[in-house]
Design an enzyme around this catalytic site. Structure first.
Site, PDB file in Angstrom:
ATOM      1  N   ALA A 242       0.799  -1.240   0.000  1.00 17.57           N
ATOM      2  CA  ALA A 242       0.000   0.000   0.000  1.00 17.57           C
ATOM      3  C   ALA A 242       0.830   1.288   0.000  1.00 17.57           C
ATOM      4  O   ALA A 242       0.266   2.376   0.043  1.00 17.57           O
ATOM      5  CB  ALA A 242      -1.000   0.039   1.165  1.00 17.57           C
ATOM      6  N   ALA A 243       2.163   1.168  -0.069  1.00 19.63           N
ATOM      7  CA  ALA A 243       2.986   2.391  -0.127  1.00 19.63           C
ATOM      8  C   ALA A 243       2.674   3.162  -1.421  1.00 19.63           C
ATOM      9  O   ALA A 243       2.550   4.387  -1.413  1.00 19.63           O
ATOM     10  CB  ALA A 243       4.463   2.047  -0.053  1.00 19.63           C
ATOM     11  N   GLY A 244       2.512   2.418  -2.517  1.00 19.08           N
ATOM     12  CA  GLY A 244       2.162   3.063  -3.788  1.00 19.08           C
ATOM     13  C   GLY A 244       0.780   3.697  -3.705  1.00 19.08           C
ATOM     14  O   GLY A 244       0.527   4.765  -4.271  1.00 19.08           O
ATOM     15  N   ASP A 245      -0.102   3.053  -2.986  1.00 18.42           N
ATOM     16  CA  ASP A 245      -1.475   3.577  -2.861  1.00 18.42           C
ATOM     17  C   ASP A 245      -1.486   4.901  -2.097  1.00 18.42           C
ATOM     18  O   ASP A 245      -2.135   5.863  -2.506  1.00 18.42           O
ATOM     19  CB  ASP A 245      -2.367   2.559  -2.143  1.00 18.42           C
ATOM     20  CG  ASP A 245      -2.483   1.266  -2.932  1.00 18.42           C
ATOM     21  OD1 ASP A 245      -2.378   1.324  -4.168  1.00 18.42           O
ATOM     22  OD2 ASP A 245      -2.663   0.202  -2.316  1.00 18.42           O
TER      23      ASP A 245
HETATM   24  O1  RIB Z   1      -1.467  -2.067  -3.320  1.00 19.77           O
HETATM   25  C1  RIB Z   1      -1.721  -2.986  -2.316  1.00 19.77           C
HETATM   26  C2  RIB Z   1      -3.016  -3.682  -2.556  1.00 19.77           C
HETATM   27  O2  RIB Z   1      -2.932  -4.449  -3.746  1.00 19.77           O
HETATM   28  C3  RIB Z   1      -3.409  -4.680  -1.496  1.00 19.77           C
HETATM   29  O3  RIB Z   1      -4.146  -4.088  -0.450  1.00 19.77           O
HETATM   30  C4  RIB Z   1      -4.157  -5.741  -2.267  1.00 19.77           C
HETATM   31  O4  RIB Z   1      -5.515  -5.827  -1.938  1.00 19.77           O
HETATM   32  C5  RIB Z   1      -3.961  -5.400  -3.736  1.00 19.77           C
HETATM   33  O5  RIB Z   1      -5.049  -4.785  -4.284  1.00 19.77           O
END
Ligand code: RIB
Length: 300
Positions: A242-245
């Site tokens: 989730a760092a990219g998110d």
């Molecule tokens: O970017 C991380 C996410 O990628 C995770 O939470 C997983 O669900 C996938 O979608």
């Protein structure tokens, strides 16, 4: 500032291992947990925790407690009027993290694959009223195309996080304000592992700004004229999930707050770095106060 996130909602099943298994190898995990994830939902939660008003358009399953996940998003303060309930299972992700915090992820899209153009058009008001629309590629590509084009119709800025990597139709690029591949995704989209050349190819295809996330090396920006390399922030990383998110969410928040591009990249690098200091996807997304504390410490 209003941000609409259109994308996936998953349950993440995360195993921590010493070393990622080779083909055909079985390894024993030292830890295991189930948490909330999905690139879309992660980006929505991250943007909310950083201070934006967030609207989520996504899909969950009806029969596997998908509503529990939606309840959590609501508790975060996210508008959930754009959530579709389907007969499919809620999307899930099998994540393996090694000792140094690197991961591999396998996603079964389930309900995410039911998020269609019709649903997007039905919720066009959310898009129309947003300052930014953020999308990823864990929902059908056709849905992404509809949402991107609709956003442009309403003059709303589009950030596309092309993850997981897939080929995009050539005519889509000119509708995208900012595209944010990592190095692997950039190579997939452009056929080159040279970051500068790859980014330039995307500009030539019509994207206004390209931001390549480089993991431990930071991030690279170009709009075809200006180039900026923004160094990574050194933290004690234990899980990159989730760092990219959070990086993508932080970009939208910073630009929405009128930060200049250098400060925006720095802000997003800080948010991404903080995300790697905890295990899990949504569990690790930082709140604005934590980010500001680190910014002060770093002399920002
Ligand atoms: O970017 C991380 C996410 O990628 C995770 O939470 C997983 O669900 C996938 O979608």
């Amino acid at each position: 500032m209003k941000i609409a996130v259109i994308g996936s909602i998953n349950r993440d099943y995360t195993a921590q291992v010493k070393k990622l298994p080779e083909k055909g190898e079985t390894v024993i995990a030292s830890n295991y947990n189930i948490s909330l994830g999905g690139k879309g939902a992660n980006q929505a939660v991250a943007a909310k925790r950083l201070g934006a008003d967030v609207y989520m358009i996504g899909a969950v399953g009806n029969f596997d407690n998908g509503e529990d996940i939606v309840k959590k998003l609501k508790e975060e303060g996210i508008d959930i009027s754009g959530i579709l309930y389907t007969d499919e299972v809620t999307g899930n992700a099998m994540i393996t993290i090694d000792e140094s915090g690197f991961n591999t992820i396998v996603v079964y899209p389930g309900a995410n694959s039911k998020l269609d153009s019709f649903w997007i058009e039905r919720h066009s008001k959310i898009i129309e009223e947003a300052d930014f629309v953020i999308l990823q590629l864990e929902i059908p590509l056709e849905t992404v195309e509809t949402a991107v084009k609709l956003s442009k119709k309403y003059n709303v800025k589009v950030i596309l996080n092309p993850a997981p990597a897939c080929q995009l139709p050539d005519d889509l690029y000119r509708y995208i304000d900012i595209i944010t591949p990592n190095e692997v995704e950039l190579a997939h989209l452009t056929g080159t592992t040279d970051v500068k050349k790859g980014a330039m190819k995307l500009v030539e295809k019509g994207v206004k700004k390209v931001i390549v996330t480089l993991g431990e090396k930071g991030s690279y920006y170009t709009d075809g004229y200006e180039e900026i390399f923004s160094e990574a922030i050194s933290v004690n990383s234990i899980d990159s999930t989730a760092a990219g998110d959070s990086f993508n969410a932080a970009l939208a928040v910073a630009l929405g707050e009128d930060m200049d591009i250098k400060s925006t990249l720095r802000f997003a690098n800080i948010v991404g770095a903080l995300t790697t200091t905890k295990i899990g996807a949504q569990d690790s997304l930082p709140y604005r106060e934590e980010v500001e504390k680190l910014r002060i410490k770093l002399g920002e």
